[in-house]
Design a protein around this motif. Structure first.
Motif, short mmCIF file in Angstrom:
data_model
loop_
_atom_site.label_atom_id
_atom_site.label_comp_id
_atom_site.label_asym_id
_atom_site.label_seq_id
_atom_site.Cartn_x
_atom_site.Cartn_y
_atom_site.Cartn_z
N MET A 1 0.89 -1.03 -0.09
CA MET A 1 -0.02 0.15 -0.07
C MET A 1 0.92 1.33 0.03
O MET A 1 0.62 2.25 -0.57
CB MET A 1 -1.00 0.23 1.17
CG MET A 1 -1.97 1.19 1.20
SD MET A 1 -3.22 0.87 2.45
CE MET A 1 -4.30 2.32 2.48
N GLU A 2 1.81 1.09 0.85
CA GLU A 2 2.68 2.23 0.92
C GLU A 2 3.58 2.53 -0.35
O GLU A 2 3.63 3.72 -0.95
CB GLU A 2 3.74 2.25 2.19
CG GLU A 2 4.54 3.23 2.34
CD GLU A 2 3.94 4.76 2.44
OE1 GLU A 2 4.26 5.77 2.38
OE2 GLU A 2 2.69 4.49 3.26
N LYS A 3 4.06 1.50 -1.05
CA LYS A 3 4.74 1.57 -2.36
C LYS A 3 3.78 2.03 -3.32
O LYS A 3 4.24 2.90 -4.32
CB LYS A 3 5.29 0.37 -2.84
CG LYS A 3 6.50 0.07 -3.78
CD LYS A 3 7.37 -0.79 -3.84
CE LYS A 3 8.53 -0.87 -4.50
NZ LYS A 3 9.32 -2.08 -4.56
N GLU A 4 2.49 1.73 -3.21
CA GLU A 4 1.88 2.37 -4.34
C GLU A 4 1.56 3.64 -4.06
O GLU A 4 1.39 4.57 -4.87
CB GLU A 4 0.20 1.65 -4.25
CG GLU A 4 0.33 0.22 -4.94
CD GLU A 4 -1.28 -0.34 -5.05
OE1 GLU A 4 -1.94 0.41 -4.62
OE2 GLU A 4 -1.41 -1.37 -5.34
N ARG A 5 1.23 4.13 -2.84
CA ARG A 5 1.20 5.61 -2.35
C ARG A 5 2.05 6.35 -3.00
O ARG A 5 2.12 7.63 -3.62
CB ARG A 5 1.11 5.67 -1.02
CG ARG A 5 0.87 7.05 -0.52
CD ARG A 5 0.41 7.19 0.87
NE ARG A 5 0.22 8.50 1.60
CZ ARG A 5 1.14 9.05 2.23
NH1 ARG A 5 2.36 8.67 2.57
NH2 ARG A 5 0.89 10.44 2.69
N THR A 6 3.47 5.97 -2.82
CA THR A 6 4.67 6.79 -3.46
C THR A 6 5.20 6.52 -4.77
O THR A 6 5.46 7.48 -5.44
CB THR A 6 5.84 6.55 -2.49
OG1 THR A 6 6.20 5.39 -2.58
CG2 THR A 6 5.54 6.96 -1.24
N HIS A 7 4.90 5.24 -5.44
CA HIS A 7 5.65 5.10 -6.78
C HIS A 7 4.27 5.24 -7.76
O HIS A 7 4.68 5.42 -8.83
CB HIS A 7 5.95 3.53 -6.66
CG HIS A 7 7.41 3.46 -6.06
ND1 HIS A 7 7.76 3.94 -4.81
CD2 HIS A 7 8.48 2.77 -6.61
CE1 HIS A 7 8.90 3.83 -4.69
NE2 HIS A 7 9.42 3.00 -5.74
N LEU A 8 2.96 4.93 -7.33
CA LEU A 8 1.85 5.12 -8.25
C LEU A 8 1.10 6.42 -8.10
O LEU A 8 1.25 7.37 -9.11
CB LEU A 8 1.18 3.92 -8.27
CG LEU A 8 -0.11 3.82 -9.19
CD1 LEU A 8 0.16 3.77 -10.48
CD2 LEU A 8 -1.24 2.76 -8.56
#
Length: 408
Positions: A1-8
């Protein structure tokens, strides 16, 4: 979820508002995306701007409602710091009590990129992202005959569904499931022979025939669904002499005749655009079914705290109409007698998916997606197996992987 928040989500174009939502200086709407909140407003120079809904003083959200008008700018309710519509700091309460070095930093609102296409206002947190129209690929050219900028939102329904947002994108990106979950639409929907087109930037298109019986059915004569579709455009099914595979071109011809009679311009449309669903998937989370009569738009946003939920908007847009004869097709989901004059903004209707209310098809999907979420979390699930009918899913996830796995 955090990676989607920052990368997507921090790097893609996100639809935030319609230009008609903020017609005058000081008008604003609040756009929520996961844990982020943005203010979309129009300044005194008629420029549309977007800011993080965050006061630079102590981080308080500047506004807590969904929208309104603040022609004087925005005042933080925590300590009454004020900001002009262009985002510049206008007033620091008790400025004399701050050391000069404490006020040397940038105290303006944090602005994000904001671009419009056909009345749709998009924002992007990435200052280096490609322009919006480049991201949209072929859609701007394809959409010219529909005059989307002149349309208005007639209905907007919102619900929180119990699955990850990607489960829903996958589900609506194929018609393979229709025969199993939505058999009631097979009489007028050719689910088996959809045309699929894949474009750069994760965009795809699926064209499915309406007014055409699914080959999965074996019904003699005109089924009730085809008969209702014919009546909708003024064709008497009892006197219709052709085979059922000629109903679709007959409906197309009837729509052209009806458009001429009602003063509508359908000259820019292909015949199959008059009947079929031309569904564009705008990466990462918008699906738009475009029709001459209007647009059916599905919008999937991540939940702020729970990756097993998402915020789902169903949006119907039309050219404002006063003539009661000019109605959208029944499959667009406007209740009978709905106001389509466009004179008043459409208020968001909040629906509990457990209680229904989105219509039979969406109600079926909401229950299904909750079960899919449970299933894909099982140790027994080893990954999807995709058919050619599910090409759009693979295309979507390939683009998603490029964002998630990109080095930052």
């Amino acid at each position: 979820m955090e990676k989607e928040r920052t990368h997507l989500w921090a790097r893609v174009w996100n639809w935030a508002a319609r230009e008609e939502d903020i017609p005058d200086a000081g008008d604003y709407v609040v756009f929520e995306l996961g844990r982020e909140s943005f203010i979309i407003t129009r300044d005194d120079d008629d420029r549309i701007r977007a800011y993080f809904n965050v006061c630079p003083h102590r981080g308080n959200r500047l506004v807590s409602d969904e929208g309104g008008s603040r022609p004087g700018g925005f005042t933080c309710p925590f300590h009454n710091w004020r900001f002009d519509l262009d985002g510049k700091i206008d007033h620091v309460t008790d400025r004399e009590t701050f050391r000069p070095e404490a006020l040397c930093r940038d105290m303006d609102l944090t602005e994000v990129r904001c671009e419009s296409w056909e009345g749709f206002v998009f924002i992007n947190m990435d200052k280096d992202a490609k322009p919006l129209t480049e991201h949209l690929g072929p859609l701007p050219a394809h959409a010219v005959p529909y005059r989307l900028k002149d349309m208005r939102i007639m209905r907007r329904v919102r619900a929180v569904w119990e699955s990850n947002w990607k489960v829903a994108v996958d589900g609506f990106n194929e018609a393979y499931h229709v025969h199993a979950i939505h058999p009631q639409i097979l009489p007028v929907f050719n689910d088996y022979h959809a045309q699929v087109d894949l474009y750069p930037n994760g965009m795809s298109r699926m064209v499915t025939k309406f007014a055409y019986e699914s080959p999965r059915m074996d019904v003699d004569g005109l089924n009730p669904g085809l008969r209702a579709t014919m009546k909708e455009v003024g064709i008497d099914p009892d006197s219709f002499e052709g085979p059922k595979d000629t109903v679709r071109p007959a409906v197309q011809a009837a729509k052209r005749e009806r458009a001429d009679r009602l003063g509508l311009d359908y000259s820019g449309f292909l015949d199959n655009q008059l009947t079929d669903d031309w569904n564009y998937d705008i990466f990462p989370n918008i699906q738009v079914g475009i029709h001459p009569e209007g647009v059916s738009m599905l919008y999937f946003r991540p939940h702020a705290t729970d990756p097993r939920k998402f915020v789902f908007d169903v949006i119907v847009m039309m050219h404002p109409q006063e003539n009661p004869e000019i109605l959208p097709p029944a499959y667009m989901g406007l209740p009978e007698g709905w106001d389509i004059s466009g004179k008043e903004p459409a208020e968001v209707q909040y629906i509990d998916w457990r209680e229904g209310g989105l219509g039979e098809v969406f109600d079926q999907d909401s229950s299904l997606f909750a079960e899919v979420q449970r299933g894909i979390e099982s140790l027994g699930f080893r990954g999807s197996i995709l058919s050619e009918q599910e090409q759009r899913i693979g295309h979507f996830h390939a683009e998603l992987d490029r964002y998630i796995n990109a080095a930052r």
